[in-house]
Design a protein around this motif. Sequence first.
Motif, PDB file in Angstrom:
ATOM      1  N   ALA A   1       2.508 -87.085 -59.883  1.00 45.32           N
ATOM      2  CA  ALA A   1       2.994 -86.309 -58.738  1.00 45.32           C
ATOM      3  C   ALA A   1       3.948 -85.210 -59.195  1.00 45.32           C
ATOM      4  O   ALA A   1       3.878 -84.072 -58.708  1.00 45.32           O
ATOM      5  CB  ALA A   1       3.694 -87.232 -57.744  1.00 45.32           C
TER       6      ALA A   1
ATOM      7  N   SER B   1      -0.322 -83.677 -55.581  1.00 46.13           N
ATOM      8  CA  SER B   1       1.070 -84.137 -55.576  1.00 46.13           C
ATOM      9  C   SER B   1       1.413 -84.858 -54.277  1.00 46.13           C
ATOM     10  O   SER B   1       2.021 -85.938 -54.275  1.00 46.13           O
ATOM     11  CB  SER B   1       2.009 -82.949 -55.779  1.00 46.13           C
TER      12      SER B   1
ATOM     13  N   GLN C   1      -0.401 -88.298 -54.165  1.00 46.26           N
ATOM     14  CA  GLN C   1       0.248 -89.301 -55.002  1.00 46.26           C
ATOM     15  C   GLN C   1       1.588 -89.739 -54.407  1.00 46.26           C
ATOM     16  O   GLN C   1       1.939 -90.920 -54.450  1.00 46.26           O
ATOM     17  CB  GLN C   1       0.454 -88.751 -56.418  1.00 46.26           C
ATOM     18  N   SER C   2       2.320 -88.783 -53.850  1.00 49.18           N
ATOM     19  CA  SER C   2       3.615 -89.125 -53.235  1.00 49.18           C
ATOM     20  C   SER C   2       3.423 -90.083 -52.071  1.00 49.18           C
ATOM     21  O   SER C   2       4.188 -91.034 -51.902  1.00 49.18           O
ATOM     22  CB  SER C   2       4.324 -87.854 -52.759  1.00 49.18           C
TER      23      SER C   2
ATOM     24  N   SER D   1       3.225 -81.212 -59.124  1.00 55.73           N
ATOM     25  CA  SER D   1       4.183 -80.387 -58.382  1.00 55.73           C
ATOM     26  C   SER D   1       4.675 -79.236 -59.247  1.00 55.73           C
ATOM     27  O   SER D   1       4.841 -78.105 -58.767  1.00 55.73           O
ATOM     28  CB  SER D   1       5.363 -81.248 -57.923  1.00 55.73           C
TER      29      SER D   1
ATOM     30  N   GLN E   1       9.353 -85.148 -52.391  1.00 56.60           N
ATOM     31  CA  GLN E   1       8.354 -84.169 -52.821  1.00 56.60           C
ATOM     32  C   GLN E   1       8.828 -82.758 -52.510  1.00 56.60           C
ATOM     33  O   GLN E   1       8.720 -81.849 -53.347  1.00 56.60           O
ATOM     34  CB  GLN E   1       7.021 -84.436 -52.122  1.00 56.60           C
TER      35      GLN E   1
END
Length: 624
Positions: free
Chosen positions: A47, A111, A114-115, A51, A170
């Motif tokens: 993640a 990202s 996954q977060s 990002s 995030q």
Amino acid sequence: MTMRKHMKSSPIPDLDNLKGAALENGKETLLRVIGLVFRYPWRFALATATSLAASISNLAIPHLLGASVDTAHSLLQNHDVSSDAVIQTLSFASLLLVAAASFRGLFQMISGYQSELIAQAIGRDLRVAFFEKLQRLGFDFHDRIHSGELITRGMLDLEGVRGFIENGMQRCISLVLLVSFGSFLLFSEDVTLALVTLSFVPVIGWRAGRMGLSLRRAWTRLQEQLGQLTRVMEENLQGSRVVRAFSSQNFEIRKFDTAGDAALSLSNERIRVRASGMTMITAGYYLAMIAVLWVGGRRVAAGQITIGQLTEFLTFMTLLQMPVRQVGMIMNSSARAISSGKRLFEILDLPPTVHDSFDARELVVDKGVLRFEDVSFGYDRSAPLILNKISFQLKCGQTLGIVGPSGSGKSTLAHLIPRFYDVTTGRITIDGQDVRNITLDSLRNVVGIIQQDVFLFDDSVASNVAYVDPDAEEHELVDAALTAQIHGFIGTLPAGYATRVGERGVNLSGGQRQRVSIARGMVPKPKILIFDDATSAIDASTEHQVRRALRDATKAQATIIISHRLSSLMHANEIIVLDKGSIIERGTHERLVRANGVYAALYQAQGGANLERHPLDEETRVSA
């Protein structure tokens, strides 16, 4: 619980008074929340990496746009270059911009995905850990904390922590990476204009810090009020029959409305804090953009930078527009995570007051002799004792009766045997083994307690009877139901043993619920069986039938019967009379009646010799 007022100074923290405590150690709480992501290091690494890639792709857009502007301007200045060449150059630049935007979108999607996976997994872990902790905390904890408060912490507070990991972290990582790498690129282009561009960052930092502290206070008060709202609703649902019986619906609606208004007021306060903070942050951002345009325009006019470089700075400011607007969301999410995390961790960090010692052994039962040796107990060491120097011995096949006025310590005594509480002084042993030195699971497999306050799960009759041993055979359930004199009634139900009993057994009468509870307690065949006023809701005739069946079924068990009805315990090998936590009389029924004391007075008040003239008692006496 008996004499609960003595528990005011218990070592358990007062979890209803957290207005100041929730603001302490906010940094440590936030770091602990953030640290949860390292339970899934590979997902978090992916993640973060995506990002970072999204931020780099994002920063490529201003650079490409600025370079395109400079190239187009240079070509247009050159009269030898055709318009087709300019269009071709701009078309190629457009493709690069589309590619950069596409990569940014792709990396942001990965990202974000996954977060969210990490957040959902951590939410699951916290739910399991919270529920498991509630199973291990002792009665002294549950005596003090309202279940509505625990539901709020286990759902709303937990969701506050999970939501920050999913969204707040995030966004924060994306903003930090974007500003960090963007600052490096801007300073490499023009230091003066970079300073002007980033002039709003200190404003954001100062205002966000003040907003975060105010939001933490607001969220703490709001979470407490939501806990109160949950309590009101839960009590109303649990006491719905009382509410209807006294026609108190309007009163309950007003009470809920008052709690709801308080929650709304606190929520509005949180919104005002966030709105005022974001107004200043947004104003600082737009002032910085105006300054970039003014200073940059002058520097272009002076030939110190190109139009493309100014375009790059302005595009970077435009890219920051959305992240800047998300600062409020980040601060709101982090403030909620701190207040919610502290409330959640307060429960998760509580050590059980009753737990297995480090050298606890499995209970080995041989003769099954239960002994109380000068046992005293108080919920608080600074308050009067609930039980004072209680001593007795009970062997397998024997029955001990306990009688006394309300508040004399009868139920408390029963709760000490399976270690719902630990004794203050003295000790309780089974075959010479101190119950504090044996594992709780092995102890509670040996000691069964059937309580007056019956709780049945919203499941089938069979599932409730087999709750202690879900693998019990059908004949075992039937035998237990026969002993409890409930088998015949179950046969009249629409689906027999498969009939659902409703929430808390609402579809059954009080006596029927007690008999199902007795059947449930008989299934595992514990060596020590405690009946804590377990037949109080059963009619006298049925109670005699249950009592006779229990005598036959518990011949190889040590049995303790706590009851206000002397007819339930007259047959006991020994009867002890409790008053204010002390044994004031003890002996057999006949001896206590002859002693003409408290027991004899109670015996006469309940009908005297008539208690011994029930035909079932005569039959039992003859068969003996």
